[in-house]
Design a protein around this motif. Sequence first.
Motif, PDB file in Angstrom:
ATOM      1  N   GLN A 169      39.068  48.157  52.461  1.00  0.00           N
ATOM      2  CA  GLN A 169      37.838  47.740  51.783  1.00  0.00           C
ATOM      3  C   GLN A 169      36.879  48.917  51.641  1.00  0.00           C
ATOM      4  OE1 GLN A 169      36.662  44.517  54.357  1.00  0.00           O
ATOM      5  NE2 GLN A 169      37.511  42.951  52.992  1.00  0.00           N
ATOM      6  N   LYS A 170      36.789  49.734  52.687  1.00  0.00           N
ATOM      7  CA  LYS A 170      35.912  50.913  52.648  1.00  0.00           C
ATOM      8  C   LYS A 170      36.387  51.895  51.576  1.00  0.00           C
ATOM      9  CE  LYS A 170      34.077  54.523  55.644  1.00  0.00           C
ATOM     10  NZ  LYS A 170      34.151  55.131  56.976  1.00  0.00           N
ATOM     11  N   ALA A 171      37.698  52.156  51.520  1.00  0.00           N
ATOM     12  CA  ALA A 171      38.245  53.070  50.511  1.00  0.00           C
ATOM     13  C   ALA A 171      38.019  52.529  49.109  1.00  0.00           C
ATOM     14  CB  ALA A 171      39.732  53.288  50.771  1.00  0.00           C
ATOM     15  N   GLU A 172      38.205  51.222  48.933  1.00  0.00           N
ATOM     16  CA  GLU A 172      37.982  50.599  47.625  1.00  0.00           C
ATOM     17  C   GLU A 172      36.517  50.718  47.206  1.00  0.00           C
ATOM     18  OE1 GLU A 172      38.281  48.588  44.097  1.00  0.00           O
ATOM     19  OE2 GLU A 172      39.929  49.338  45.332  1.00  0.00           O
ATOM     20  N   ASN A 173      35.614  50.505  48.154  1.00  0.00           N
ATOM     21  CA  ASN A 173      34.183  50.613  47.866  1.00  0.00           C
ATOM     22  C   ASN A 173      33.818  52.044  47.486  1.00  0.00           C
ATOM     23  OD1 ASN A 173      31.629  49.451  47.655  1.00  0.00           O
ATOM     24  ND2 ASN A 173      31.053  50.190  49.682  1.00  0.00           N
ATOM     25  N   GLU A 174      34.362  53.030  48.240  1.00  0.00           N
ATOM     26  CA  GLU A 174      34.086  54.439  47.923  1.00  0.00           C
ATOM     27  C   GLU A 174      34.628  54.800  46.542  1.00  0.00           C
ATOM     28  OE1 GLU A 174      35.781  56.608  51.160  1.00  0.00           O
ATOM     29  OE2 GLU A 174      34.130  56.112  52.527  1.00  0.00           O
ATOM     30  N   HIS A 175      35.830  54.313  46.232  1.00  0.00           N
ATOM     31  CA  HIS A 175      36.420  54.579  44.915  1.00  0.00           C
ATOM     32  C   HIS A 175      35.556  53.971  43.806  1.00  0.00           C
ATOM     33  CE1 HIS A 175      39.479  55.180  41.860  1.00  0.00           C
ATOM     34  NE2 HIS A 175      39.395  53.886  41.553  1.00  0.00           N
ATOM     35  N   ARG A 176      35.066  52.748  44.028  1.00  0.00           N
ATOM     36  CA  ARG A 176      34.216  52.072  43.025  1.00  0.00           C
ATOM     37  C   ARG A 176      32.920  52.837  42.812  1.00  0.00           C
ATOM     38  NH1 ARG A 176      30.170  48.685  43.448  1.00  0.00           N
ATOM     39  NH2 ARG A 176      30.408  48.496  45.695  1.00  0.00           N
ATOM     40  N   HIS A 178      32.378  56.023  43.415  1.00  0.00           N
ATOM     41  CA  HIS A 178      32.700  57.299  42.769  1.00  0.00           C
ATOM     42  C   HIS A 178      32.896  57.102  41.263  1.00  0.00           C
ATOM     43  CE1 HIS A 178      34.259  61.341  42.294  1.00  0.00           C
ATOM     44  NE2 HIS A 178      35.350  60.842  41.708  1.00  0.00           N
ATOM     45  N   ALA A 179      33.604  56.017  40.884  1.00  0.00           N
ATOM     46  CA  ALA A 179      33.819  55.729  39.460  1.00  0.00           C
ATOM     47  C   ALA A 179      32.499  55.431  38.754  1.00  0.00           C
ATOM     48  CB  ALA A 179      34.782  54.552  39.316  1.00  0.00           C
ATOM     49  N   LYS A 180      31.595  54.733  39.423  1.00  0.00           N
ATOM     50  CA  LYS A 180      30.278  54.440  38.829  1.00  0.00           C
ATOM     51  C   LYS A 180      29.482  55.724  38.621  1.00  0.00           C
ATOM     52  CE  LYS A 180      27.807  50.819  39.837  1.00  0.00           C
ATOM     53  NZ  LYS A 180      27.051  49.789  40.559  1.00  0.00           N
ATOM     54  N   LYS A 181      29.525  56.633  39.611  1.00  0.00           N
ATOM     55  CA  LYS A 181      28.797  57.907  39.487  1.00  0.00           C
ATOM     56  C   LYS A 181      29.368  58.742  38.353  1.00  0.00           C
ATOM     57  CE  LYS A 181      27.245  58.270  44.248  1.00  0.00           C
ATOM     58  NZ  LYS A 181      27.430  58.934  45.530  1.00  0.00           N
TER      59      LYS A 181
END
Length: 197
Positions: A169-176, A178-181
């Motif tokens: 969940q943490k990796a998915e949140n970080e990926h999301r 990063h994609a938003k930025k």
Amino acid sequence: MLRCLARPLVPPAPLVSTPSLLLSATLRFFASQRSASDATADDIQAARRWLEKLDPDTIPKAICDLSFSRSSGPGGQNVNKVNSKATLKLEVSKLLAHVPGLLHRPIRSSRYYAPRSDSIIIQADDSRKQNDNTHSCFAKLHNLIVEAGREALPGQTSAEQSRRVKNLQKAENEHRLHAKKMHSSKKSTRRASGNSD
């Protein structure tokens, strides 16, 4: 000229004659429909502890009706001479008195459940010996209750699995994020250069 004979509409007779019996039958039905989603964590833990202690030898024999008959299973001529086939009949109401409430519905939906007699009926004729077939019946009853527990109770998550899910969940949140930025910086670069979408 045809004449139509109209019959007055008569409401069907109620299945249960008195309101108190109807109410008690309704309450019993809804109590049996209780599921794990309605249960508290304490109910679930109590049911799990009860299932851990259960084995074929701890099932009370006094509530069971055991009978023997001629078998059609293996054994050659022995099956024509000896009543080796075991049939275990158990009233569901007697069984459910010993079983946690969360397991009631899956037990009633078991393949061994006979709705006409409201009983669990299990037969075994795998062996030439009555004793082995009797033990097989109780083993099948034990498996029925364990399967009901698997169906009714939510699975337990190990500490390692919980950690793994948190990391995912943490990796998915970080990926999301990063994609938003990246998307935001792309839009701001377009705005700065004067291009539109």
